[in-house]
Scaffold this motif. Sequence first.
Motif, mmCIF file in Angstrom:
data_model
loop_
_atom_site.group_PDB
_atom_site.id
_atom_site.type_symbol
_atom_site.label_atom_id
_atom_site.label_comp_id
_atom_site.label_asym_id
_atom_site.label_seq_id
_atom_site.Cartn_x
_atom_site.Cartn_y
_atom_site.Cartn_z
ATOM 1 N N THR A 1 0.839 -1.201 0.000
ATOM 2 C CA THR A 1 0.000 0.000 0.000
ATOM 3 C C THR A 1 0.871 1.248 0.000
ATOM 4 O O THR A 1 0.609 2.194 -0.748
ATOM 5 C CB THR A 1 -0.940 -0.001 1.222
ATOM 6 N N VAL A 2 1.908 1.247 0.817
ATOM 7 C CA VAL A 2 2.801 2.409 0.881
ATOM 8 C C VAL A 2 3.564 2.562 -0.432
ATOM 9 O O VAL A 2 3.703 3.671 -0.948
ATOM 10 C CB VAL A 2 3.766 2.290 2.079
ATOM 11 N N GLU A 3 4.019 1.464 -1.006
ATOM 12 C CA GLU A 3 4.735 1.525 -2.289
ATOM 13 C C GLU A 3 3.833 2.100 -3.382
ATOM 14 O O GLU A 3 4.266 2.925 -4.180
ATOM 15 C CB GLU A 3 5.225 0.136 -2.691
ATOM 16 N N ARG A 4 2.573 1.657 -3.408
ATOM 17 C CA ARG A 4 1.627 2.190 -4.400
ATOM 18 C C ARG A 4 1.374 3.667 -4.176
ATOM 19 O O ARG A 4 1.267 4.447 -5.132
ATOM 20 C CB ARG A 4 0.313 1.411 -4.361
ATOM 21 N N CYS A 5 1.287 4.079 -2.930
ATOM 22 C CA CYS A 5 1.066 5.493 -2.608
ATOM 23 C C CYS A 5 2.219 6.333 -3.144
ATOM 24 O O CYS A 5 2.002 7.359 -3.793
ATOM 25 C CB CYS A 5 0.912 5.669 -1.106
ATOM 26 N N VAL A 6 3.443 5.906 -2.882
ATOM 27 C CA VAL A 6 4.624 6.646 -3.352
ATOM 28 C C VAL A 6 4.638 6.682 -4.879
ATOM 29 O O VAL A 6 4.861 7.741 -5.486
ATOM 30 C CB VAL A 6 5.924 6.029 -2.791
ATOM 31 N N ALA A 7 4.383 5.550 -5.517
ATOM 32 C CA ALA A 7 4.373 5.500 -6.977
ATOM 33 C C ALA A 7 3.270 6.389 -7.556
ATOM 34 O O ALA A 7 3.485 7.098 -8.544
ATOM 35 C CB ALA A 7 4.199 4.063 -7.455
ATOM 36 N N ASP A 8 2.091 6.377 -6.928
ATOM 37 C CA ASP A 8 0.977 7.202 -7.401
ATOM 38 C C ASP A 8 1.281 8.692 -7.261
ATOM 39 O O ASP A 8 0.989 9.473 -8.166
ATOM 40 C CB ASP A 8 -0.308 6.877 -6.642
ATOM 41 N N VAL A 9 1.851 9.064 -6.125
ATOM 42 C CA VAL A 9 2.199 10.477 -5.916
ATOM 43 C C VAL A 9 3.213 10.912 -6.966
ATOM 44 O O VAL A 9 3.074 11.975 -7.584
ATOM 45 C CB VAL A 9 2.734 10.721 -4.486
ATOM 46 N N HIS A 10 4.220 10.086 -7.198
ATOM 47 C CA HIS A 10 5.240 10.420 -8.200
ATOM 48 C C HIS A 10 4.611 10.559 -9.583
ATOM 49 O O HIS A 10 4.879 11.521 -10.313
ATOM 50 C CB HIS A 10 6.344 9.362 -8.219
ATOM 51 N N ALA A 11 3.755 9.604 -9.946
ATOM 52 C CA ALA A 11 3.107 9.638 -11.260
ATOM 53 C C ALA A 11 2.214 10.868 -11.412
ATOM 54 O O ALA A 11 2.217 11.518 -12.462
ATOM 55 C CB ALA A 11 2.293 8.361 -11.469
ATOM 56 N N CYS A 12 1.465 11.211 -10.380
ATOM 57 C CA CYS A 12 0.584 12.384 -10.439
ATOM 58 C C CYS A 12 1.383 13.671 -10.586
ATOM 59 O O CYS A 12 1.027 14.543 -11.388
ATOM 60 C CB CYS A 12 -0.301 12.456 -9.199
ATOM 61 N N MET A 13 2.465 13.782 -9.821
ATOM 62 C CA MET A 13 3.288 14.987 -9.905
ATOM 63 C C MET A 13 3.890 15.127 -11.299
ATOM 64 O O MET A 13 3.893 16.213 -11.881
ATOM 65 C CB MET A 13 4.392 14.964 -8.847
ATOM 66 N N THR A 14 4.391 14.013 -11.834
ATOM 67 C CA THR A 14 4.976 14.026 -13.168
ATOM 68 C C THR A 14 3.923 14.389 -14.211
ATOM 69 O O THR A 14 4.167 15.195 -15.107
ATOM 70 C CB THR A 14 5.607 12.656 -13.486
ATOM 71 N N HIS A 15 2.741 13.796 -14.084
ATOM 72 C CA HIS A 15 1.650 14.068 -15.015
ATOM 73 C C HIS A 15 1.267 15.553 -15.007
ATOM 74 O O HIS A 15 0.950 16.132 -16.047
ATOM 75 C CB HIS A 15 0.438 13.214 -14.662
ATOM 76 N N LEU A 16 1.315 16.168 -13.838
ATOM 77 C CA LEU A 16 0.955 17.579 -13.718
ATOM 78 C C LEU A 16 2.095 18.520 -14.102
ATOM 79 O O LEU A 16 1.939 19.739 -14.067
ATOM 80 C CB LEU A 16 0.499 17.884 -12.286
ATOM 81 N N GLY A 17 3.237 17.938 -14.447
ATOM 82 C CA GLY A 17 4.362 18.758 -14.865
ATOM 83 C C GLY A 17 5.155 19.342 -13.706
ATOM 84 O O GLY A 17 5.930 20.288 -13.897
ATOM 85 N N LEU A 18 4.964 18.791 -12.517
ATOM 86 C CA LEU A 18 5.689 19.274 -11.346
ATOM 87 C C LEU A 18 7.017 18.545 -11.232
ATOM 88 O O LEU A 18 7.167 17.410 -11.690
ATOM 89 C CB LEU A 18 4.867 19.037 -10.074
ATOM 90 N N ASP A 19 7.986 19.175 -10.599
ATOM 91 C CA ASP A 19 9.285 18.556 -10.365
ATOM 92 C C ASP A 19 9.133 17.583 -9.198
ATOM 93 O O ASP A 19 9.025 17.998 -8.045
ATOM 94 C CB ASP A 19 10.325 19.638 -10.055
ATOM 95 N N ALA A 20 9.108 16.291 -9.507
ATOM 96 C CA ALA A 20 8.870 15.258 -8.495
ATOM 97 C C ALA A 20 10.169 14.935 -7.759
ATOM 98 O O ALA A 20 10.731 13.854 -7.894
ATOM 99 C CB ALA A 20 8.284 14.011 -9.138
#
Length: 84
Positions: free
Chosen positions: A30-49
């Motif tokens: 669950t924690v691994e998915r959370c970290v991966a999801d946050v990273h993917a969302c930030m990247t998708h939004l064009g933020l510096d992850a």
Amino acid sequence: MPALAAHRSETRDVLARRLAAEFATFSTGTVERCVADVHACMTHLGLDATPDLVERLAREHLVGMIKSEPPSGRGPFHSGHGDL
């Protein structure tokens, strides 16, 4: 480019291990998915992850998940087919 992707994966693994130790309530997956999801969302939004931002946002998400649990705990999953 593959070396960069491997570095990002290693960084996410380190963040996930650190957060999993902090949030033992959740499974490691669950924690691994959370970290991966946050990273993917930030990247998708064009933020510096950056690792720092990913860790802080993942931590906030995990805290929110803990705070959203009802006092009686999580109930069993309902399929939505008249199981109420």
